[in-house]
Design an enzyme around this catalytic site. Structure first.
Site, PDB file in Angstrom:
ATOM      1  N   GLU A 136     -33.891 -16.640  -4.103  1.00 37.07           N
ATOM      2  CA  GLU A 136     -34.120 -15.358  -4.430  1.00 37.07           C
ATOM      3  C   GLU A 136     -33.145 -14.655  -5.694  1.00 37.07           C
ATOM      4  O   GLU A 136     -33.199 -13.962  -6.433  1.00 37.07           O
ATOM      5  CB  GLU A 136     -33.972 -14.334  -3.306  1.00 37.07           C
ATOM      6  N   HIS A 177     -38.640 -11.277   8.397  1.00 38.52           N
ATOM      7  CA  HIS A 177     -40.005 -10.825   8.058  1.00 38.52           C
ATOM      8  C   HIS A 177     -40.314  -9.619   8.480  1.00 38.52           C
ATOM      9  O   HIS A 177     -41.606  -9.222   8.599  1.00 38.52           O
ATOM     10  CB  HIS A 177     -41.036 -12.043   8.637  1.00 38.52           C
TER      11      HIS A 177
END
Lengths: 109, 344
Positions: free
Chosen positions: B78, B147
């Site tokens: 990321e 998540h």
């Protein structure tokens, strides 16, 4: 609806192909995950291949006696568009349930 | 149906004047497709965004249509995805990166906070960062750790970032197009548990895209929510109506900046407010909302603003998710506490 292709996986020991012995499902069948799809024979053994997922079988590749290479299409499933991705599950939109009831005297000043 | 009626309806559909029924997934996909088609400087990328079409299918088919140089896969890093966005923005591109899940944004915090948020400021306006960072956010899909998190307060606290979260397909379509057209970086938080629910999308008319939106008018109390909690608050409002309580639901939409005027207008009328969010309570955005309401409505409020939120714990595993995310009963109890409050 979306189509998902299941190619012949590596059945172990570096084998590169398998021969179809007998299909256990037909196009149009709704199958569950882990349900046996097909009997295959490799140069090492005969085995039943379980389904990697639930769905409706719409195409099968290879008649009994035919040989399929690893990585070639074996089964094509049809699944609803609203299936989850790789992670998680689609939440159910259940009718709302409650236990709490509101009680209030509203002083409308 | 007569032939002329059919022809009229088809013409309306072609002209885009008739709403189309889309899931939020499809609405976002369509918005990205149109952004790519109309703005040659837009690039879309992230983990699995290219060939696979995204784990939630949001970028499905876009690489095949717009090419591998405009829609592409990145390594699982990321910091790299957001670092590359900085460079692309400096070079005149309009990046729309994706961080695959909320909790995956943490490794890129340095790039987001120290580069993207302040490059325009640091360069005296010569290096704007027209970046729209898409983040599938919040919980509700029984997924593992990282998540299901709600990072809006973290992002909203950073000067230089704008933060928005749509609650339905119509807003998702229009707010994404609007965010992508902005010169500033926008964190676009997609409520992943709402990806599959369908709604009418009026493609030709987005309505007002700035600020909050009253999704259900009411007289007695205002529920303030955003993202996936808006749908839940609408359910609660229906149930409250059975008990004679008329609840207004305000979808905040923009979490930075927050529409203080809309809060003042709504709570100024209802005189009672409950803020609902999935994020933990402490230093959550509910505190900011409560303060803004108190500031504008202190003299007329009937009760302190209540907060119904997640708990001050790491986001739990899927099995405990329903206990963590504000459910209908917890929101009703919050409403009850406000209704029961008496001064003195």
């Amino acid at each position: 609806m979306a189509e998902i292709s299941f190619p012949l996986p590596d059945l172990g020991e570096g084998l590169i192909e398998a021969t179809v012995l007998d299909w256990l499902v037909s196009p149009g069948d709704q199958v569950e995950r882990n349900q046996p799809l097909v009997e295959l024979e490799t140069s090492k053994s005969a085995l039943e291949l379980p389904s990697p997922q639930a769905g409706k079988v719409i195409r099968i590749h290879g008649a009994p006696g035919e040989t399929i290479n690893v990585g070639e299409p074996l089964v094509v499933f049809e699944v609803p568009d609203n299936t989850a991705g790789i992670v998680g599950t689609v939440p159910k939109d259940d009718a709302p349930k409650r236990r709490v009831r509101l009680s209030a005297v509203l002083d409308e000043d | 149906m007569s032939e002329s009626t059919t022809a009229t309806l088809e013409a309306a559909a072609v002209a885009g004047t008739r709403p189309v029924r889309l899931s939020m997934q499809q609405a976002l996909n369509r918005a990205l497709d149109e952004i790519l088609a109309t703005d040659p400087k837009t690039v879309v990328f992230g983990e699995d965004c290219g060939r696979l079409g995204g784990v939630f299918r949001i970028t499905d088919g876009l690489q095949a249509k717009h090419g591998e140089s405009r829609v592409f896969d990145t390594p699982l890093a990321e910091s790299g995805i957001l670092g590359m966005s900085v460079g692309l923005a400096m070079a005149g591109f309009h990046p729309i990166p994706e961080v695959q899940f909320d909790g995956f944004a943490y490794p890129a915090i340095n790039q987001i906070v120290c580069q993207i948020a302040r490059m325009n400021y640091r360069s005296r306006g010569t290096l704007p960062m027209p970046i729209t960072l898409r983040v599938p956010s919040f919980g509700g899909i029984r997924a593992p750790e990282h998540h299901g998190e709600s990072l809006e307060a973290l992002f909203a606290h950073v000067p230089g970032l704008k933060v928005v979260s749509p609650s339905d397909p119509h807003d998702a379509y229009h707010l994404l197009k609007y965010a992508a057209s902005r010169p500033d970086p926008v964190i676009f938080m997609e409520p992943k548990s709402r990806y599959w629910q369908k709604g009418d999308v009026e493609t030709s008319d987005g309505g007002t895209l700035t600020g909050a939106r009253v999704v259900r008018p009411g007289r007695h109390l205002t529920l303030v929510a955003w993202g996936a909690m808006v749908a839940r608050c609408l359910q609660v409002a229906e149930l409250a109506a059975e008990d004679g309580i008329d609840v207004e639901v305000l979808d905040l939409r923009w979490l930075k900046p927050i529409d203080a005027e809309a809060l003042a207008a709504s709570v100024g009328k209802t005189r009672r407010a409950v803020v609902v969010h999935e994020a933990p309570l402490t230093s959550g955005l509910g505190a900011e909302v409560a303060q803004l309401i108190t500031q504008s409505c202190f003299d007329t409020l009937k009760a302190p603003v209540e907060r119904v939120t997640g708990f001050d714990v790491p986001y739990p595993s899927g099995d405990l998710e329903d206990e963590y995310i504000p459910n209908i009963d917890r929101i009703l109890l919050g409403i009850q506490r406000v209704l029961e409050y008496r001064r003195g």
